[in-house]
Motif scaffolding. Structure first.
Motif, mmCIF file in Angstrom:
data_model
loop_
_atom_site.group_PDB
_atom_site.id
_atom_site.type_symbol
_atom_site.label_atom_id
_atom_site.label_comp_id
_atom_site.label_asym_id
_atom_site.label_seq_id
_atom_site.Cartn_x
_atom_site.Cartn_y
_atom_site.Cartn_z
ATOM 1 N N ASP A 163 0.863 -1.179 0.000
ATOM 2 C CA ASP A 163 0.000 0.000 0.000
ATOM 3 C C ASP A 163 0.905 1.237 0.000
ATOM 4 O O ASP A 163 1.820 1.320 0.837
ATOM 5 C CB ASP A 163 -0.883 -0.030 1.258
ATOM 6 N N PRO A 164 0.675 2.197 -0.908
ATOM 7 C CA PRO A 164 1.587 3.346 -1.009
ATOM 8 C C PRO A 164 1.718 4.120 0.307
ATOM 9 O O PRO A 164 2.818 4.513 0.683
ATOM 10 C CB PRO A 164 0.946 4.217 -2.097
ATOM 11 N N THR A 165 0.598 4.346 0.990
ATOM 12 C CA THR A 165 0.677 5.106 2.254
ATOM 13 C C THR A 165 1.473 4.348 3.298
ATOM 14 O O THR A 165 2.310 4.922 4.005
ATOM 15 C CB THR A 165 -0.743 5.396 2.796
ATOM 16 N N ARG A 166 1.267 3.043 3.401
ATOM 17 C CA ARG A 166 2.005 2.266 4.415
ATOM 18 C C ARG A 166 3.494 2.206 4.076
ATOM 19 O O ARG A 166 4.341 2.267 4.965
ATOM 20 C CB ARG A 166 1.383 0.873 4.578
ATOM 21 N N LEU A 167 3.815 2.100 2.786
ATOM 22 C CA LEU A 167 5.243 2.143 2.413
ATOM 23 C C LEU A 167 5.850 3.478 2.814
ATOM 24 O O LEU A 167 6.952 3.533 3.364
ATOM 25 C CB LEU A 167 5.406 1.915 0.906
ATOM 26 N N ARG A 168 5.136 4.576 2.573
ATOM 27 C CA ARG A 168 5.672 5.892 2.937
ATOM 28 C C ARG A 168 5.811 6.012 4.457
ATOM 29 O O ARG A 168 6.785 6.598 4.952
ATOM 30 C CB ARG A 168 4.779 7.003 2.375
ATOM 31 N N LEU A 169 4.854 5.471 5.211
ATOM 32 C CA LEU A 169 4.955 5.534 6.679
ATOM 33 C C LEU A 169 6.176 4.771 7.178
ATOM 34 O O LEU A 169 6.914 5.253 8.034
ATOM 35 C CB LEU A 169 3.670 4.976 7.325
ATOM 36 N N VAL A 170 6.403 3.574 6.629
ATOM 37 C CA VAL A 170 7.588 2.795 7.028
ATOM 38 C C VAL A 170 8.852 3.596 6.721
ATOM 39 O O VAL A 170 9.761 3.699 7.556
ATOM 40 C CB VAL A 170 7.618 1.427 6.307
ATOM 41 N N SER A 171 8.914 4.185 5.538
ATOM 42 C CA SER A 171 10.130 4.920 5.162
ATOM 43 C C SER A 171 10.307 6.166 6.024
ATOM 44 O O SER A 171 11.433 6.543 6.353
ATOM 45 C CB SER A 171 10.117 5.261 3.669
ATOM 46 N N LEU A 172 9.210 6.810 6.423
ATOM 47 C CA LEU A 172 9.312 7.997 7.294
ATOM 48 C C LEU A 172 9.782 7.607 8.691
ATOM 49 O O LEU A 172 10.592 8.306 9.297
ATOM 50 C CB LEU A 172 7.951 8.704 7.368
ATOM 51 N N VAL A 173 9.283 6.490 9.217
ATOM 52 C CA VAL A 173 9.737 6.014 10.539
ATOM 53 C C VAL A 173 11.240 5.717 10.473
ATOM 54 O O VAL A 173 12.007 6.128 11.342
ATOM 55 C CB VAL A 173 8.943 4.764 10.973
ATOM 56 N N ALA A 174 11.666 5.031 9.409
ATOM 57 C CA ALA A 174 13.078 4.654 9.281
ATOM 58 C C ALA A 174 13.974 5.878 9.128
ATOM 59 O O ALA A 174 15.110 5.891 9.611
ATOM 60 C CB ALA A 174 13.257 3.726 8.079
ATOM 61 N N ALA A 175 13.463 6.909 8.429
ATOM 62 C CA ALA A 175 14.287 8.074 8.120
ATOM 63 C C ALA A 175 14.349 9.076 9.266
ATOM 64 O O ALA A 175 15.165 9.990 9.246
ATOM 65 C CB ALA A 175 13.758 8.763 6.869
ATOM 66 N N ASN A 176 13.483 8.912 10.263
ATOM 67 C CA ASN A 176 13.469 9.866 11.375
ATOM 68 C C ASN A 176 14.797 9.801 12.131
ATOM 69 O O ASN A 176 15.375 8.723 12.285
ATOM 70 C CB ASN A 176 12.300 9.542 12.324
ATOM 71 N N VAL A 177 15.315 10.954 12.556
ATOM 72 C CA VAL A 177 16.639 10.996 13.192
ATOM 73 C C VAL A 177 16.761 10.029 14.361
ATOM 74 O O VAL A 177 17.806 9.409 14.573
ATOM 75 C CB VAL A 177 17.010 12.430 13.681
ATOM 76 N N SER A 178 15.682 9.872 15.115
ATOM 77 C CA SER A 178 15.745 9.010 16.302
ATOM 78 C C SER A 178 15.388 7.558 15.984
ATOM 79 O O SER A 178 15.261 6.734 16.884
ATOM 80 C CB SER A 178 14.813 9.553 17.374
ATOM 81 N N ASN A 179 15.190 7.248 14.693
ATOM 82 C CA ASN A 179 14.770 5.903 14.264
ATOM 83 C C ASN A 179 13.440 5.469 14.848
ATOM 84 O O ASN A 179 13.136 4.281 14.907
ATOM 85 C CB ASN A 179 15.835 4.847 14.574
ATOM 86 N N GLU A 180 12.676 6.436 15.322
ATOM 87 C CA GLU A 180 11.317 6.141 15.740
ATOM 88 C C GLU A 180 10.471 7.380 15.472
ATOM 89 O O GLU A 180 11.011 8.462 15.232
ATOM 90 C CB GLU A 180 11.256 5.725 17.211
ATOM 91 N N ALA A 181 9.165 7.198 15.479
ATOM 92 C CA ALA A 181 8.275 8.322 15.207
ATOM 93 C C ALA A 181 6.944 8.072 15.890
ATOM 94 O O ALA A 181 6.563 6.920 16.118
ATOM 95 C CB ALA A 181 8.073 8.469 13.701
ATOM 96 N N CYS A 182 6.264 9.152 16.248
ATOM 97 C CA CYS A 182 4.900 9.003 16.758
ATOM 98 C C CYS A 182 3.941 9.463 15.667
ATOM 99 O O CYS A 182 4.355 10.065 14.671
ATOM 100 C CB CYS A 182 4.705 9.767 18.064
#
Lengths: 115, 115
Positions: free
Chosen positions: B40-59
């Motif tokens: 799913d495009p949105t879920r792929l983008r969410l995974v990539s945003l979580v991974a790319a966050n400086v702290s390696n996590e995101a809320c």
């Protein structure tokens, strides 16, 4: 160091990675479509049966019995896999022969590999 | 060489491969479910945003704006990714923090890598 004043180039479609940087919308749509093509138990089994065949290719006639489905259903699933670039199809005589398009699976595996 | 007379063992759930041998129905169902979660495009983008966050996590609060969707929709997608084992969730205070579960992506990439 020369300051880069040009706008950032569009991400190359060569080898996007899911976990390297935020994914652009176009790559997200492209990979979601590819993942959807293989996100089905029957289609996964068909891909594995084609790959496991001694000649590295298979026709519908080889595949219906192992998956326990009729030829029209199997042909429908094979068409989805060919359209997605997961399988190649070659017509010889009355049958079409399917083989694995390894470059697509490589691209998908590289995309999903954690950075 | 001692002839193997025992019935073949069930495929180990350790590290099935799509192109090594015909996939059993259980593995096919398991991997199709996992692939559907990320297809799913949105879920792929969410995974990539979580991974790319400086702290390696995101809320959720970090993710709604980049994907341009409301918090309930983003939370729904994140739940699917957590249920599939693609993301880990840790609750701290009022927020849940999401991080990449690398082992699941590794397993999926290894499964798809052409033999």
């Amino acid at each position: 160091m020369i300051e880069q004043t040009l706008p950032a180039a569009e991400p190359l479609s060569c080898c996007p990675s899911l976990t390297m940087k935020p994914l652009g919308q176009d790559d997200a749509v492209e990979f979601a479509r590819l993942l959807k093509a293989v996100a089905d138990p029957t289609r996964l089994r068909l891909v594995s049966l084609v790959a496991a065949n001694v000649s590295n290719e298979a026709c519908v006639c080889d595949l219906t019995e192992p998956v326990g489905l009729g030829q029209p259903t199997v042909s429908h699933h094979l068409k989805i896999l060919v359209d997605a670039g997961v399988l190649d199809r070659e017509k010889r005589g009355v049958w079409s022969y399917y083989s694995i398009k390894a470059s697509t699976l490589e691209k998908l595996a590289a995309f999903l590999s954690p950075a």
